[in-house]
Design a protein around this motif. Sequence first.
Motif, PDB file in Angstrom:
ATOM      1  N   MET A   1      28.356 -10.250 -55.071  1.00 17.93           N
ATOM      2  CA  MET A   1      29.237  -9.086 -55.014  1.00 17.93           C
ATOM      3  C   MET A   1      30.483  -9.374 -55.852  1.00 17.93           C
ATOM      4  O   MET A   1      31.106 -10.402 -55.694  1.00 17.93           O
ATOM      5  CB  MET A   1      29.638  -8.861 -53.554  1.00 17.93           C
ATOM      6  N   SER A   2      30.790  -8.458 -56.698  1.00 13.08           N
ATOM      7  CA  SER A   2      31.938  -8.679 -57.581  1.00 13.08           C
ATOM      8  C   SER A   2      33.231  -8.671 -56.798  1.00 13.08           C
ATOM      9  O   SER A   2      33.448  -7.835 -55.925  1.00 13.08           O
ATOM     10  CB  SER A   2      32.004  -7.594 -58.653  1.00 13.08           C
ATOM     11  N   GLN A   3      34.070  -9.638 -57.083  1.00 19.73           N
ATOM     12  CA  GLN A   3      35.399  -9.643 -56.496  1.00 19.73           C
ATOM     13  C   GLN A   3      36.377  -9.401 -57.637  1.00 19.73           C
ATOM     14  O   GLN A   3      36.130  -9.756 -58.771  1.00 19.73           O
ATOM     15  CB  GLN A   3      35.689 -10.996 -55.850  1.00 19.73           C
ATOM     16  N   VAL A   5      38.870 -10.353 -59.799  1.00 23.53           N
ATOM     17  CA  VAL A   5      39.668 -11.456 -60.316  1.00 23.53           C
ATOM     18  C   VAL A   5      40.154 -11.016 -61.687  1.00 23.53           C
ATOM     19  O   VAL A   5      39.370 -10.835 -62.609  1.00 23.53           O
ATOM     20  CB  VAL A   5      38.847 -12.744 -60.433  1.00 23.53           C
ATOM     21  N   LEU A  19      44.378 -24.066 -56.787  1.00 24.76           N
ATOM     22  CA  LEU A  19      42.984 -24.184 -57.205  1.00 24.76           C
ATOM     23  C   LEU A  19      42.062 -24.287 -55.993  1.00 24.76           C
ATOM     24  O   LEU A  19      40.992 -23.679 -55.957  1.00 24.76           O
ATOM     25  CB  LEU A  19      42.815 -25.404 -58.118  1.00 24.76           C
ATOM     26  N   ARG A  22      41.698 -20.838 -54.456  1.00 25.25           N
ATOM     27  CA  ARG A  22      40.792 -20.003 -55.259  1.00 25.25           C
ATOM     28  C   ARG A  22      39.349 -20.464 -55.082  1.00 25.25           C
ATOM     29  O   ARG A  22      38.431 -19.641 -54.963  1.00 25.25           O
ATOM     30  CB  ARG A  22      41.190 -20.083 -56.737  1.00 25.25           C
ATOM     31  N   ALA A  23      39.154 -21.773 -55.063  1.00 24.51           N
ATOM     32  CA  ALA A  23      37.787 -22.307 -54.943  1.00 24.51           C
ATOM     33  C   ALA A  23      37.158 -21.926 -53.607  1.00 24.51           C
ATOM     34  O   ALA A  23      35.960 -21.634 -53.544  1.00 24.51           O
ATOM     35  CB  ALA A  23      37.791 -23.825 -55.116  1.00 24.51           C
ATOM     36  N   ARG A  24      37.959 -21.952 -52.544  1.00 23.09           N
ATOM     37  CA  ARG A  24      37.390 -21.627 -51.230  1.00 23.09           C
ATOM     38  C   ARG A  24      36.737 -20.249 -51.217  1.00 23.09           C
ATOM     39  O   ARG A  24      35.775 -20.016 -50.486  1.00 23.09           O
ATOM     40  CB  ARG A  24      38.473 -21.700 -50.140  1.00 23.09           C
ATOM     41  N   ALA A  25      37.242 -19.342 -52.058  1.00 20.81           N
ATOM     42  CA  ALA A  25      36.670 -17.991 -52.091  1.00 20.81           C
ATOM     43  C   ALA A  25      35.311 -17.947 -52.782  1.00 20.81           C
ATOM     44  O   ALA A  25      34.472 -17.112 -52.439  1.00 20.81           O
ATOM     45  CB  ALA A  25      37.642 -17.034 -52.791  1.00 20.81           C
ATOM     46  N   VAL A  26      35.083 -18.827 -53.721  1.00 22.25           N
ATOM     47  CA  VAL A  26      33.895 -18.683 -54.582  1.00 22.25           C
ATOM     48  C   VAL A  26      32.950 -19.882 -54.564  1.00 22.25           C
ATOM     49  O   VAL A  26      31.901 -19.849 -55.214  1.00 22.25           O
ATOM     50  CB  VAL A  26      34.314 -18.386 -56.051  1.00 22.25           C
ATOM     51  N   ILE A  27      33.319 -20.961 -53.834  1.00 24.31           N
ATOM     52  CA  ILE A  27      32.448 -22.140 -53.747  1.00 24.31           C
ATOM     53  C   ILE A  27      32.315 -22.506 -52.266  1.00 24.31           C
ATOM     54  O   ILE A  27      33.339 -22.712 -51.602  1.00 24.31           O
ATOM     55  CB  ILE A  27      33.037 -23.342 -54.522  1.00 24.31           C
ATOM     56  N   PRO A  28      31.108 -22.602 -51.743  1.00 24.96           N
ATOM     57  CA  PRO A  28      30.954 -22.931 -50.325  1.00 24.96           C
ATOM     58  C   PRO A  28      31.700 -24.222 -49.964  1.00 24.96           C
ATOM     59  O   PRO A  28      31.506 -25.256 -50.618  1.00 24.96           O
ATOM     60  CB  PRO A  28      29.441 -23.084 -50.159  1.00 24.96           C
ATOM     61  N   GLY A  29      32.563 -24.129 -48.966  1.00 22.05           N
ATOM     62  CA  GLY A  29      33.307 -25.301 -48.523  1.00 22.05           C
ATOM     63  C   GLY A  29      34.343 -25.790 -49.521  1.00 22.05           C
ATOM     64  O   GLY A  29      34.933 -26.853 -49.339  1.00 22.05           O
ATOM     65  N   LEU A  31      34.048 -27.218 -52.295  1.00 17.10           N
ATOM     66  CA  LEU A  31      33.342 -28.067 -53.272  1.00 17.10           C
ATOM     67  C   LEU A  31      32.138 -28.691 -52.584  1.00 17.10           C
ATOM     68  O   LEU A  31      32.193 -29.043 -51.410  1.00 17.10           O
ATOM     69  CB  LEU A  31      34.261 -29.178 -53.819  1.00 17.10           C
TER      70      LEU A  31
END
Lengths: 415, 415
Positions: A1-3, A5, A19, A22-29, A31
């Motif tokens: 689903m597009s977010q 950004v 960083l 931002r990562a928490r939104a698009v990478i599980p956990g 990293l």
Amino acid sequence: MSQAVLPETRAAASSDAALRARARAVIPGGLWGHLNAAKLPEGYPQYFTAAEGCRLRDANGREYIDFMCSWGPMVLGHRNPTVEAAARRQAEQGDCMNGPAPVLVELAELLVNTVAHADWALLAKNGTDATTACVTIARAETGRRKVLVARGSYHGAVPWCSPSLAGVTAEDRAHLLTFDYNDTASLDAAAEAAKGDLAAVIVTAFRHDFGRHQDLPTPEFARHLRALCDATGAALILDDVRAGFRIHLGGSWEPLGVRPDLSAFSKAIANGHPLAAVTGRDRFRQAATQVYTTGSFWCGAVPMAAAVATIDELRRIDGPARMRAMGERLRNGLDALSSQYRLPIRQTGPAQMPLMIFDNDPDWAKGDTFCATALKHGTYFHPRHNMFLSCAHAEADIDEALDAAEAGFRAVAKL
Amino acid sequence: MSQAVLPETRAAASSDAALRARARAVIPGGLWGHLNAAKLPEGYPQYFTAAEGCRLRDANGREYIDFMCSWGPMVLGHRNPTVEAAARRQAEQGDCMNGPAPVLVELAELLVNTVAHADWALLAKNGTDATTACVTIARAETGRRKVLVARGSYHGAVPWCSPSLAGVTAEDRAHLLTFDYNDTASLDAAAEAAKGDLAAVIVTAFRHDFGRHQDLPTPEFARHLRALCDATGAALILDDVRAGFRIHLGGSWEPLGVRPDLSAFSKAIANGHPLAAVTGRDRFRQAATQVYTTGSFWCGAVPMAAAVATIDELRRIDGPARMRAMGERLRNGLDALSSQYRLPIRQTGPAQMPLMIFDNDPDWAKGDTFCATALKHGTYFHPRHNMFLSCAHAEADIDEALDAAEAGFRAVAKL
């Protein structure tokens, strides 16, 4: 689903904390895997913006003397000029083509000439690719199924060997039997349980399980294992992914005088360029052609050029001896500080892959305090996982790191 | 075992034949995997020394217009200046460090913004890493074991999915059930056989099995599969490793209006730099943190920088439309030649991933002759595996290739 950004945010929020958010939104956990800083003491950075030699710079602009070497790969240090020049020369010709570049042959010959047991080599991308190929080749050659693995040893991150059981079925491990590292009786018992179906024994170069003291293999254990494989026809697989090219360029068991049938290499083979290798004896050559091992980038020429330059340079400067010397300087310095501050420690493993654990530290409070304090003083140690020296560590770097370590001992003394 | 290879020979014997001879001594079968030229008609080169755009040069100095694109990765053409500049800029800072560089976040955000179904992304090195992670994540999330795979589909080169059974145990595939691509009845039957234990259905973007005509998925099949997964709670895994970023940047099933739960990408994601990705919906986010997926080079920043540049460039120039146009120009030209020479052919698959098979050619004599002849005339086609267009193919390249193809048709006419 597009977010949503916005393009602007792509350069905007670049502190370590920003960083991570931002990562928490698009990478599980935030990293995947072993480099997730959430597994480290408070204060460790997650993102890095630059590296050179044995020094790293994080996204907040702080610099560290590094004793993890990217968890192994950086054996000559970051951005080694010789390796990077070789990689760049190849990149200016071609990398991923419809077949390999001539450097493949050069590298395979170099591996066969360098790794003592090797009659042949094949390449891959991950350590897991190499260990999995070794097991599969052993099964293909022997026509048997059972594989002995040491309890607690790490051999990769796919269902047959992953430390996590999430998504793993019982069948993924149906043919594994376990023994205890360095324990010949348990090895014999496991082999006995496998009866006539023993395809292989896979063993790490030394016992470097996470969160415990390291054990070097005893010569008796190594020789017993070799004799067991010779007697049963099973393959002795040396998982040299972590230790390879740091202990001995001929393979990490060369100092023991015990040669495997198949070896898995990766991490340090190309000084950080993505590459892995399986080396093997002639007996397993035909099976290696029957097992289908491949990947889209396995003929990529740039990592091969980097590997040739890395191995040539390690041979030229006797890299393992240099790393051992610097590791011993670090180890001696830490021992001296331990005595000075009356804080007993135990240091284990080869000097070039050291681990320091405080005595009486069941909850890691001492180790974590030590490492967090050293980090604040500009040195990146690890409290629970073996560390790595590189050939870029010089005496002055070790001495500077020992100053940071002293700050760590002082902090532990105040606990 | 060390073999005597003198340093001088390392640069000496460098013709294709000499390289093959040297390789046979040190690499099982001369080369592993899908790039082994022994699987191609006579005359195909094994070793390549240079590449640029859609052109390749082999070790004998011959040049070809390339329609394999390294079997997929080169989506913008070899040594694309924009991608290579981005890779070089990152390499001058750092590549493989103790954690990722900020470009990881940029890439994960870009994937989530580009791939229609994606709420998150994680990275790897091989397509096989990505397909294996998808299956494991699906099992972890559902707590079930059975996975449906289409008969003949390629999903990677490890025991659960390898086309070779050498070294594979029955248990490696204990929980796989098969169906026929585009056949909803066989899909339903396999799902029924899995009963309450259905974890996932994994399916390639279209049917591109080796050595047969390609089939696009029917909209009915895709919608039926989505409905089946919705009804049973199983994960719909799209194996977009081969087709990803050539059909539609939002995922290869976007034109069908059917979105998967998990997707595997690799090949074209970074224009030849080694990278793979899993994208997923939120439902599978937690499971993706529980499955342990990692590798020594999975946080390497250079391939990520290359991927950002590749995807940005594909978006900017509408890469899929450009490749489709050039693929249609090739297809139309081949159809015209087929009519002209009265040699019926069938062309299948998306125009940007074409396959041309001669009618009445059970032993591939026509296809092999066509390809071997075109190769002599400077164009590298494949007789049995789908080919790949890149954005570096221009009209003049296609027209030049059609001249080589005409020589191929002439040769087939004489058979």
